[in-house]
Design a protein around this motif. Structure first.
Motif, PDB file in Angstrom:
ATOM      1  N   THR A  76      12.319  74.241 -36.042  1.00  0.00           N
ATOM      2  CA  THR A  76      12.947  75.207 -35.140  1.00  0.00           C
ATOM      3  C   THR A  76      13.061  76.568 -35.810  1.00  0.00           C
ATOM      4  OG1 THR A  76      14.238  73.434 -34.118  1.00  0.00           O
ATOM      5  CG2 THR A  76      14.993  75.681 -33.738  1.00  0.00           C
ATOM      6  N   TYR A  77      13.492  76.586 -37.063  1.00  0.00           N
ATOM      7  CA  TYR A  77      13.645  77.859 -37.771  1.00  0.00           C
ATOM      8  C   TYR A  77      12.293  78.539 -37.972  1.00  0.00           C
ATOM      9  CZ  TYR A  77      15.598  81.294 -41.012  1.00  0.00           C
ATOM     10  OH  TYR A  77      15.996  82.464 -41.614  1.00  0.00           O
ATOM     11  N   ILE A  93      21.561  76.401 -36.325  1.00  0.00           N
ATOM     12  CA  ILE A  93      20.459  75.493 -35.984  1.00  0.00           C
ATOM     13  C   ILE A  93      20.912  74.068 -36.268  1.00  0.00           C
ATOM     14  CG2 ILE A  93      18.089  74.767 -36.420  1.00  0.00           C
ATOM     15  CD1 ILE A  93      17.351  77.547 -37.116  1.00  0.00           C
ATOM     16  N   LEU A 102      21.396  85.340 -34.927  1.00  0.00           N
ATOM     17  CA  LEU A 102      21.131  83.923 -35.177  1.00  0.00           C
ATOM     18  C   LEU A 102      22.452  83.176 -35.263  1.00  0.00           C
ATOM     19  CD1 LEU A 102      18.400  84.343 -37.980  1.00  0.00           C
ATOM     20  CD2 LEU A 102      18.148  84.497 -35.485  1.00  0.00           C
ATOM     21  N   GLY A 115      19.322  80.517 -31.276  1.00  0.00           N
ATOM     22  CA  GLY A 115      19.950  79.467 -32.077  1.00  0.00           C
ATOM     23  C   GLY A 115      20.159  78.248 -31.202  1.00  0.00           C
ATOM     24  N   TYR A 157      14.092  72.489 -39.426  1.00  0.00           N
ATOM     25  CA  TYR A 157      13.212  73.377 -40.183  1.00  0.00           C
ATOM     26  C   TYR A 157      12.060  73.866 -39.306  1.00  0.00           C
ATOM     27  CZ  TYR A 157      15.949  70.819 -43.559  1.00  0.00           C
ATOM     28  OH  TYR A 157      17.003  70.241 -44.225  1.00  0.00           O
ATOM     29  N   ILE A 217      20.435  77.582 -43.810  1.00  0.00           N
ATOM     30  CA  ILE A 217      19.032  77.806 -43.459  1.00  0.00           C
ATOM     31  C   ILE A 217      18.726  79.276 -43.217  1.00  0.00           C
ATOM     32  CG2 ILE A 217      19.273  77.505 -40.947  1.00  0.00           C
ATOM     33  CD1 ILE A 217      16.692  75.748 -41.129  1.00  0.00           C
ATOM     34  N   PHE A 218      19.719  80.069 -42.784  1.00  0.00           N
ATOM     35  CA  PHE A 218      19.461  81.449 -42.400  1.00  0.00           C
ATOM     36  C   PHE A 218      19.266  82.401 -43.579  1.00  0.00           C
ATOM     37  CE2 PHE A 218      21.711  80.658 -38.117  1.00  0.00           C
ATOM     38  CZ  PHE A 218      20.509  80.313 -37.526  1.00  0.00           C
ATOM     39  N   GLU A 224      14.863  79.219 -28.578  1.00  0.00           N
ATOM     40  CA  GLU A 224      14.327  79.273 -29.940  1.00  0.00           C
ATOM     41  C   GLU A 224      12.806  79.264 -29.969  1.00  0.00           C
ATOM     42  OE1 GLU A 224      17.511  76.037 -30.168  1.00  0.00           O
ATOM     43  OE2 GLU A 224      16.906  77.488 -28.623  1.00  0.00           O
TER      44      GLU A 224
END
Length: 450
Positions: A148-149, A134, A131, A56, A146, A172-173, A114
């Motif tokens: 990064t995820y 972010i 996680l 994260g 986005y 986002i998770f 990440e």
């Protein structure tokens, strides 16, 4: 273990011994050497471990430390990368350095950058992904949140059986449908929070609904884009939480007390963001079968982590050394400073190297204007980009007469000794922090290493 792996392991362990016993440092070179001899050495080293990957934007190092301290309560020895060297070579070094003490379970808790989750997952076969959050961070390396995820998801998809323990307050998770077992944690502070309907400030990133792109609203917002989110345009909302913080009992820059379930917990650091880190660690510990009492005992022992509110005594000053690296983290540290009751001096060290992110514009998103200017009796401005930070503080309304420029570490250390207050807070980017600690170690102010 084949011959190539054996040679790589021996070379890596030998270089680690030499670096740490003779040169007193070195967190990534032994791993790099071993990987050059056997690119898959990590697969061999991690073979018998239950591996937890912690990733994260913010909080990885503190969260990892808290998880390790908790798991040691029940299982004894736990392998980890305590220096925060969280790319592949640093993780290999952590395995090479581990002394394999007696443990009830062979567990490895690894902080992972990440962008390296996929690479590490291919080699260690994790059983748990943790996680934290972010946020926008080092845009030149990661891009938008986005992107990064997507890097993290690429790693998780390689281990569909691994449990995901994620911050449910980060919208986002829960935005990507994954087959993994999932555990979510978050804040539930208000008993009637479902009646609330608030928005995040207009400059907050990550507040678009992942399903329909409408602006997310919150029944309760904790900070930045974290909270009990919901979309008024579709049915997207925060997932059901397994673990939660129910009350913040007390906050200061050096102590936090908060309630999870029916029990109060405390840790000896400040900042609401560190309550999230503790909640993350609690969730992982419970997943591994620890009781509330075992977790509370572990938290009571928590030690300051390198550069994360690290306390240093020097020249009659109580120095609090804090890493800052992105807008959200900086803002939360500034909020923490406003819980300080005494006068203090502020030191800011700004670099813009690759490990820091080469774009310094993020300092303009930190609300220095909100600090209690009357409490701050002196400001030292240093680092390679001191002029950028000095200008930022001038715009924030600080009197130039209380500001001193320090062009190098020696002048920073000399000026700290002259500061008019006992309490000193140093806010530093990563490479500036490493450089300052190195100079302090050379002057015998702190011990060498991390």
């Amino acid at each position: 273990m084949n011959v190539k792996s054996g040679i790589a392991k021996f070379a890596g362990k030998s270089s680690y011994w030499f670096l740490h016993n003779v040169l007193k440092g070195g967190t990534s070179f032994p791993g790099k050497l071993a990987m050059n001899l056997d690119p898959e050495i990590l697969n061999t080293l991690a073979k018998d471990y239950e591996t937890v990957i912690v990733t994260g934007t913010n909080g990885k190092t503190m969260t990892t430390a808290l998880i390790v301290e908790a798991l040691r309560e029940k299982y004894g020895d736990v392998l980890t990368n305590p220096s925060g060297s969280n790319m592949q070579q640093g993780i290999v070094t952590a395995f090479l350095a581990h002394k394999n003490k007696k443990a009830r379970r062979k567990i490895a808790v690894l902080e992972v950058d990440e962008a390296n989750v996929k690479m590490v997952t291919q080699l260690v076969h994790p059983s748990v992904f943790v996680l934290t959050n972010i946020f926008r961070d080092q845009m030149d390396r990661y891009g938008e949140i986005y992107t990064t995820y997507e890097k993290i998801i690429a790693g998780i998809k390689l281990a569909p059986q691994a449990t995901i323990i994620a911050n449910g307050d980060a919208s986002i998770f829960s935005s990507v449908d994954l087959p993994n077992p999932k555990i979510f944690y978050g804040f539930k502070l208000a008993s009637d929070q479902a009646k609330n309907d608030v928005k995040a400030p207009v400059n907050t990133d990550g507040v678009l609904c992942p399903k329909c792109d409408h602006i997310l609203h919150y029944h309760e917002r904790i900070y930045a884009n974290l909270g009990d989110f919901f979309c008024p345009n579709c049915d997207y909302h925060r997932p059901e939480l397994t673990y939660s913080v129910n009350k913040i009992v007390a906050q200061s820059p050096n102590h936090l007390e908060f309630k999870m379930g029916s029990k109060n917990y405390s840790i000896n650091v400040g900042g609401t963001y560190n309550i999230y880190n503790a909640l993350t660690a609690y969730s992982v510990a419970r997943h591994f079968g620890l009781s509330d009492d075992e977790v509370a005992n572990a938290f009571a022992k928590n030690k300051r982590v390198f550069g994360r509110q690290e306390l240093i005594d020097y020249a009659g000053k109580k120095i609090n050394l804090i890493l800052v690296k992105n807008p959200v983290g900086l803002d939360e540290v500034l909020h923490m400073l406003n819980t300080e009751k005494d006068d203090y001096s502020l030191v800011t060290l700004l670099n813009a190297n690759h490990a820091d992110g080469i774009d310094t514009s993020w300092i303009w998103d930190g609300q220095f204007e909100d600090l209690n200017h009357e409490q701050i009796k002196k400001i030292l401005v240093g680092g390679e980009r001191w002029h950028d930070m000095g200008f930022r503080l001038n715009v924030a309304g600080f009197d130039p007469s209380i500001m001193t420029t320090c062009p190098d570490n020696e002048s920073v250390i000399n000026e700290i000794a002259k500061l008019p207050t006992e309490k000193v807070y140093i806010l530093s980017t990563y490479t500036a922090l490493l450089s300052l600690r190195k100079t302090m170690a050379e002057q015998k102010i702190i011990k060498a290493g991390m």
